[in-house]
Design an enzyme around this catalytic site. Structure first.
Site, PDB file in Angstrom:
ATOM      1  N   THR A   1     -17.215   7.709   4.139  1.00 21.36           N
ATOM      2  CA  THR A   1     -16.793   6.763   5.264  1.00 21.36           C
ATOM      3  C   THR A   1     -18.207   6.161   5.382  1.00 21.36           C
ATOM      4  OG1 THR A   1     -16.019   6.600   7.680  1.00 21.36           O
ATOM      5  CG2 THR A   1     -17.254   8.634   6.850  1.00 21.36           C
TER       6      THR A   1
ATOM      7  N   ASP B   1      -3.131   7.203   3.878  1.00 18.85           N
ATOM      8  CA  ASP B   1      -2.603   7.827   2.757  1.00 18.85           C
ATOM      9  C   ASP B   1      -2.245   9.340   2.942  1.00 18.85           C
ATOM     10  OD1 ASP B   1      -5.701   7.915   1.157  1.00 18.85           O
ATOM     11  OD2 ASP B   1      -4.749   9.746   1.577  1.00 18.85           O
TER      12      ASP B   1
ATOM     13  N   ASN C   1     -21.251  11.034   0.224  1.00 17.60           N
ATOM     14  CA  ASN C   1     -21.239   9.768   0.078  1.00 17.60           C
ATOM     15  C   ASN C   1     -21.705   9.207  -1.326  1.00 17.60           C
ATOM     16  OD1 ASN C   1     -20.929   6.717   0.162  1.00 17.60           O
ATOM     17  ND2 ASN C   1     -20.308   7.281   2.312  1.00 17.60           N
TER      18      ASN C   1
ATOM     19  N   HIS D   1      -5.915   7.385  12.325  1.00 16.30           N
ATOM     20  CA  HIS D   1      -5.508   6.076  12.313  1.00 16.30           C
ATOM     21  C   HIS D   1      -4.069   6.051  11.606  1.00 16.30           C
ATOM     22  CE1 HIS D   1     -10.134   4.898  11.597  1.00 16.30           C
ATOM     23  NE2 HIS D   1      -9.645   5.056  12.898  1.00 16.30           N
TER      24      HIS D   1
ATOM     25  N   ARG E   1       0.783  -1.330  -0.013  1.00 19.36           N
ATOM     26  CA  ARG E   1      -0.107  -0.126  -0.030  1.00 19.36           C
ATOM     27  C   ARG E   1       0.952   1.278   0.056  1.00 19.36           C
ATOM     28  NH1 ARG E   1      -3.959  -0.460   4.790  1.00 19.36           N
ATOM     29  NH2 ARG E   1      -4.674   1.409   4.002  1.00 19.36           N
TER      30      ARG E   1
HETATM   31  C1  BV8 Z   1     -10.373   1.734  19.650  1.00 25.07           C
HETATM   32  C2  BV8 Z   1      -5.919   1.756   9.947  1.00 25.07           C
HETATM   33  C3  BV8 Z   1     -10.314   1.940  22.049  1.00 25.07           C
HETATM   34  C4  BV8 Z   1      -4.985   0.739   9.343  1.00 25.07           C
HETATM   35  C5  BV8 Z   1      -7.949   1.273  10.567  1.00 25.07           C
HETATM   36  C6  BV8 Z   1     -14.200  -5.543  19.217  1.00 25.07           C
HETATM   37  C7  BV8 Z   1     -12.752  -5.790  19.317  1.00 25.07           C
HETATM   38  C8  BV8 Z   1     -12.037  -4.872  19.468  1.00 25.07           C
HETATM   39  C9  BV8 Z   1     -12.369  -3.319  19.042  1.00 25.07           C
HETATM   40  C10 BV8 Z   1     -13.565  -3.324  18.788  1.00 25.07           C
HETATM   41  C11 BV8 Z   1     -14.545  -4.296  18.673  1.00 25.07           C
HETATM   42  N1  BV8 Z   1     -15.971  -3.643  18.527  1.00 25.07           N
HETATM   43  C12 BV8 Z   1     -15.549  -2.414  18.124  1.00 25.07           C
HETATM   44  C13 BV8 Z   1     -14.249  -2.177  18.188  1.00 25.07           C
HETATM   45  C14 BV8 Z   1     -13.877  -0.792  18.107  1.00 25.07           C
HETATM   46  C15 BV8 Z   1     -13.015  -0.878  16.748  1.00 25.07           C
HETATM   47  C16 BV8 Z   1     -13.951  -0.956  15.733  1.00 25.07           C
HETATM   48  O1  BV8 Z   1     -14.662  -0.022  15.214  1.00 25.07           O
HETATM   49  N2  BV8 Z   1     -14.200  -2.051  14.883  1.00 25.07           N
HETATM   50  C17 BV8 Z   1     -15.203  -2.203  13.924  1.00 25.07           C
HETATM   51  C18 BV8 Z   1     -14.580  -3.052  12.922  1.00 25.07           C
HETATM   52  C19 BV8 Z   1     -16.640  -2.802  14.487  1.00 25.07           C
HETATM   53  N3  BV8 Z   1     -12.108   0.377  16.493  1.00 25.07           N
HETATM   54  C20 BV8 Z   1     -11.111   0.152  17.289  1.00 25.07           C
HETATM   55  O2  BV8 Z   1     -10.518  -0.766  17.537  1.00 25.07           O
HETATM   56  C21 BV8 Z   1     -10.327   1.394  17.212  1.00 25.07           C
HETATM   57  N4  BV8 Z   1      -9.728   1.653  18.486  1.00 25.07           N
HETATM   58  O3  BV8 Z   1     -11.620   1.454  19.762  1.00 25.07           O
HETATM   59  O4  BV8 Z   1      -9.472   2.003  20.829  1.00 25.07           O
HETATM   60  C22 BV8 Z   1     -10.886   3.430  21.924  1.00 25.07           C
HETATM   61  C23 BV8 Z   1     -12.354   3.623  22.357  1.00 25.07           C
HETATM   62  C24 BV8 Z   1     -12.760   4.776  22.173  1.00 25.07           C
HETATM   63  C25 BV8 Z   1     -11.946   5.884  22.227  1.00 25.07           C
HETATM   64  C26 BV8 Z   1     -10.673   6.006  21.943  1.00 25.07           C
HETATM   65  C27 BV8 Z   1     -10.206   4.509  21.748  1.00 25.07           C
HETATM   66  C28 BV8 Z   1      -9.356   1.606  16.161  1.00 25.07           C
HETATM   67  C29 BV8 Z   1      -9.916   1.501  14.943  1.00 25.07           C
HETATM   68  C30 BV8 Z   1      -8.773   1.904  13.736  1.00 25.07           C
HETATM   69  C31 BV8 Z   1      -8.489   0.642  12.987  1.00 25.07           C
HETATM   70  N5  BV8 Z   1      -7.440   1.056  11.726  1.00 25.07           N
HETATM   71  N6  BV8 Z   1      -7.220   1.734   9.365  1.00 25.07           N
HETATM   72  C32 BV8 Z   1      -4.928   0.672   7.841  1.00 25.07           C
HETATM   73  O5  BV8 Z   1      -5.726   1.751   7.366  1.00 25.07           O
HETATM   74  O6  BV8 Z   1      -4.433  -0.279   7.428  1.00 25.07           O
HETATM   75  S1  BV8 Z   1      -9.721   1.140  10.165  1.00 25.07           S
HETATM   76  C33 BV8 Z   1      -9.867   1.123   8.505  1.00 25.07           C
HETATM   77  O7  BV8 Z   1     -11.362   1.461   8.412  1.00 25.07           O
HETATM   78  C34 BV8 Z   1      -9.396   2.366   7.745  1.00 25.07           C
HETATM   79  O8  BV8 Z   1      -8.696   3.507   8.501  1.00 25.07           O
HETATM   80  C35 BV8 Z   1     -10.719   3.103   7.028  1.00 25.07           C
HETATM   81  O9  BV8 Z   1     -10.396   4.465   6.714  1.00 25.07           O
HETATM   82  C36 BV8 Z   1     -11.561   3.067   8.097  1.00 25.07           C
HETATM   83  C37 BV8 Z   1     -12.993   3.173   8.119  1.00 25.07           C
HETATM   84  O10 BV8 Z   1     -13.423   2.799   6.851  1.00 25.07           O
HETATM   85  P1  BV8 Z   1     -14.091   3.773   5.923  1.00 25.07           P
HETATM   86  O11 BV8 Z   1     -12.848   4.835   5.692  1.00 25.07           O
HETATM   87  O12 BV8 Z   1     -15.555   4.375   6.384  1.00 25.07           O
HETATM   88  O13 BV8 Z   1     -13.954   3.026   4.658  1.00 25.07           O
HETATM   89  P2  BV8 Z   1     -15.097   2.104   4.052  1.00 25.07           P
HETATM   90  O14 BV8 Z   1     -14.358   1.217   2.733  1.00 25.07           O
HETATM   91  O15 BV8 Z   1     -15.674   1.316   5.085  1.00 25.07           O
HETATM   92  O16 BV8 Z   1     -16.202   2.839   3.453  1.00 25.07           O
HETATM   93  C38 BV8 Z   1     -16.150   3.543   2.302  1.00 25.07           C
HETATM   94  C39 BV8 Z   1     -17.077   4.685   2.242  1.00 25.07           C
HETATM   95  O17 BV8 Z   1     -16.916   5.423   0.895  1.00 25.07           O
HETATM   96  C40 BV8 Z   1     -18.343   3.847   1.777  1.00 25.07           C
HETATM   97  O18 BV8 Z   1     -19.532   4.467   2.573  1.00 25.07           O
HETATM   98  C41 BV8 Z   1     -18.727   4.136   0.350  1.00 25.07           C
HETATM   99  O19 BV8 Z   1     -20.122   4.208   0.045  1.00 25.07           O
HETATM  100  C42 BV8 Z   1     -17.981   5.526   0.088  1.00 25.07           C
HETATM  101  N7  BV8 Z   1     -17.463   5.740  -1.054  1.00 25.07           N
HETATM  102  C43 BV8 Z   1     -16.918   4.669  -1.810  1.00 25.07           C
HETATM  103  N8  BV8 Z   1     -16.375   5.411  -3.349  1.00 25.07           N
HETATM  104  C44 BV8 Z   1     -16.795   6.796  -2.915  1.00 25.07           C
HETATM  105  C45 BV8 Z   1     -17.290   7.009  -1.746  1.00 25.07           C
HETATM  106  N9  BV8 Z   1     -17.666   8.083  -1.533  1.00 25.07           N
HETATM  107  C46 BV8 Z   1     -17.644   9.051  -2.118  1.00 25.07           C
HETATM  108  N10 BV8 Z   1     -17.017   9.059  -3.160  1.00 25.07           N
HETATM  109  C47 BV8 Z   1     -16.737   8.028  -3.715  1.00 25.07           C
HETATM  110  N11 BV8 Z   1     -16.011   7.766  -4.878  1.00 25.07           N
END
Ligand code: BV8
Length: 233
Positions: free
Chosen positions: A172, A90, A197, A105, A55
């Site tokens: 997002t 990025d 979006n 992130h 990446r």
């Molecule tokens: C935390 C970095 C405590 C790496 C990423 C069970 C166990 C452990 C944790 C959890 C759990 N349940 C919930 C959690 C919390 C967890 C979480 O949320 N899990 C989810 C899966 C349920 N979160 C964490 O662990 C976070 N830390 O909670 O620590 C804490 C608590 C409170 C306060 C502080 C701390 C850490 C999360 C970070 C994970 N790292 N990435 C890497 O990138 O390699 S996450 C990864 O997902 C990316 O960063 C990405 O950006 C991010 C979110 O996804 P999106 O950006 O939204 O992208 P996605 O593909 O999903 O959506 C794209 C959107 O764009 C779509 O809607 C689409 O329709 C739209 N789109 C597409 N094309 C277009 C468009 N829109 C406009 N124009 C276009 N052309």
């Protein structure tokens, strides 16, 4: 007028970078839990290093798009009243001219040493386990926030949302927390919330612009600034 914008993978989609979820839940062919958790890194370090090496290398082949540029324009117009928070790792916001960017992130072009804690810019690969330039030990990892790890900049983000008048979430899916909860915080402080979006996402926003970011983000910035100028009349 204070504005906070949260961006996700969708804003970089038209630049050619894969989104996190669009490819039916696979991310560059991997399940997130297999590459974006500390457990995955402990279990198969080389696989995770290679995933980020690929990446990082891809960044050299893509350019910022009109949506990134529109946000850089908005920052130039609003100055300190504007904050850009991105979930993306990025560097397209910076390459489009944005300066006030919180990478909650982390960043692909940065690494962190697990031994001495050094955080450094990095263009090359990590799969070959190069020595840390600071402590010489082969303990470098991508400086990104994995699932279960604490995001960067949370104090700065909360301080900005506390004062915000307009909160916009761009490209997002609102699945990953704590980023997905920022819109609720913005509502609690009485802000106007906007989602931009290609699909009408979850989460209740006052206004939604549906379309590709390169079309709807410049349009929203124009509407916002026009509205702002009207507000100053
Ligand atoms: C935390 C970095 C405590 C790496 C990423 C069970 C166990 C452990 C944790 C959890 C759990 N349940 C919930 C959690 C919390 C967890 C979480 O949320 N899990 C989810 C899966 C349920 N979160 C964490 O662990 C976070 N830390 O909670 O620590 C804490 C608590 C409170 C306060 C502080 C701390 C850490 C999360 C970070 C994970 N790292 N990435 C890497 O990138 O390699 S996450 C990864 O997902 C990316 O960063 C990405 O950006 C991010 C979110 O996804 P999106 O950006 O939204 O992208 P996605 O593909 O999903 O959506 C794209 C959107 O764009 C779509 O809607 C689409 O329709 C739209 N789109 C597409 N094309 C277009 C468009 N829109 C406009 N124009 C276009 N052309």
């Amino acid at each position: 007028m204070k504005v906070v914008v949260l961006t996700g993978a969708g804003i970089s989609a038209e630049s050619g970078l894969a989104t996190f979820r669009d490819a039916d839940g696979l991310w560059e062919g991997h399940r997130p839990e297999d590459v974006a958790t500390p457990e995955a890194f402990a279990y198969d370090r080389a696989l995770v290093q290679r995933f980020y090496d690929e990446r990082r290398a891809a960044l050299a082949r893509v350019q910022p798009n009109a949506a990134h540029r529109a946000l850089a324009d908005l920052e130039r117009r609003l100055g300190d009243d504007f904050l850009l928070v991105t979930q993306n790792v990025d560097d397209l916001h910076e390459r489009a001219g944005s300066r006030r960017v919180v990478h909650m992130h982390g960043r692909l072009r940065h690494v962190r040493c697990e031994e001495c804690g050094a955080r450094l810019e990095w263009e090359g690969t990590l799969v070959d386990e190069p020595p840390c330039p600071e402590c010489d030990r082969p303990a470098l990892r991508p400086d990104v926030v994995w699932f279960g790890e604490y995001p960067y900049g949370m104090d700065e983000i909360h301080a900005a949302i506390e004062q915000v008048d307009v909160f916009a979430a761009i490209g997002t899916s609102g699945v990953v927390y704590p980023a997905a909860g920022f819109v609720d915080y913005a509502h609690a402080v009485g802000a106007h919330t906007v989602a931009l979006n290609t699909v009408a996402t979850g989460g209740d926003f006052h206004t939604t612009y549906v379309g590709p970011a390169t079309e709807v983000v410049p349009r929203w910035v124009e509407d916002l600034l026009a509205g702002r100028l009207a507000a100053l009349d």
